[in-house]
Design a protein around this motif. Sequence first.
Motif, PDB file in Angstrom:
ATOM      1  N   THR A  78       0.828  -1.223   0.000  1.00 46.21           N
ATOM      2  CA  THR A  78       0.000   0.000   0.000  1.00 46.21           C
ATOM      3  C   THR A  78       0.858   1.269   0.000  1.00 46.21           C
ATOM      4  N   TRP A 105       1.762  -0.010  -8.208  1.00 39.81           N
ATOM      5  CA  TRP A 105       1.607   0.874  -7.051  1.00 39.81           C
ATOM      6  C   TRP A 105       1.961   2.316  -7.422  1.00 39.81           C
ATOM      7  N   GLU A 234      -5.469  -4.526  -3.815  1.00 40.59           N
ATOM      8  CA  GLU A 234      -4.756  -4.763  -2.564  1.00 40.59           C
ATOM      9  C   GLU A 234      -5.015  -6.176  -2.049  1.00 40.59           C
TER      10      GLU A 234
END
Length: 325
Positions: A78, A105, A234
């Motif tokens: 994350t 990401w 995620e």
Amino acid sequence: MALLAQLGLVLALTALLLLAVALAREPYRLVRAAFALQRWRAGCRRRSLRIGGWRWVYAERPGRDPAAPPLVLLHGFTGSKENWYPLLRALGRHHRVLVPDLPGWGESERRRGEDYGYAAQAARVAEFLAWLCPEQPVVLLGHSMGGAIAALVAARAPQRVAMLGLLNAAGVRFADNAFGRAVLAGANPFAVEDGASLRRYLDTVFHDRRARPWIPWPASAAYIARRRADADFEQAVLDAIGRGPEALQPGEEAAAIRQPVLLLGCRADAVIDPSALAAYAARLPQARQVLLEDCGHMSLMERPRAVAAAILDWMAAAAPPRRTA
């Protein structure tokens, strides 16, 4: 004079109105503006490059010593390149620095249906290093998920890595904690869906409240919306790296690593229990272990000076002596 003052007021109000319209259309602009300020303060420039078929976005800062090995920093789950900026300010300007958003990401390219597990990302990072540092092995530092990826890179592409630093690194079996049990049960303890879950997320990754990033409204609303949109991505990544067949692969392959290694953890880490240091050290007898007090999972943001001191001391002690003329 009065006319000029009125004209200035009109122009200022117009600018504010245009800014409000722009933020209403894309509120995440506020977050990007904050990131740009952090990047500037860290002395970095934003770069974009296509490597191995993927569009990478990364921050780069030149070093004062061209002969010094570049530092390459890999963020965690994350996370993004911005997580490293506080540490960069504490590390000094001796080394060239490259801080990528890993594929999938941050600002780097994400493709539906691709593999974003440890092994796939390690192969991409090896290509990134071959492209940007073709003649000079790097000091590879990875945090959390990025640490597990960095361990695989060092094991599988040793010619690319001169030294390896694992900060709060995943990829090994550590003592049970609430975070690990939730992951094994199929949950995402990092999930952010609203203000309450954002606070819970920050409570999980930060031990020191003073180090937590301040995210005022409407930036907080934009961040929550972005994380909510990323929920499926995620979960898929966490399923692969947290409880899939490659969850412990970095630790298993760590025995092949011969480079100097720094293992750094935090006693109050609620994500990666500090017992992970011993698990890695059992496979890496050459490793230096550093366990910091009063910090949680985000050591690089909570204790940047202490982390930088540990990295610089380790590099100075482990680096081979320079040749003299």
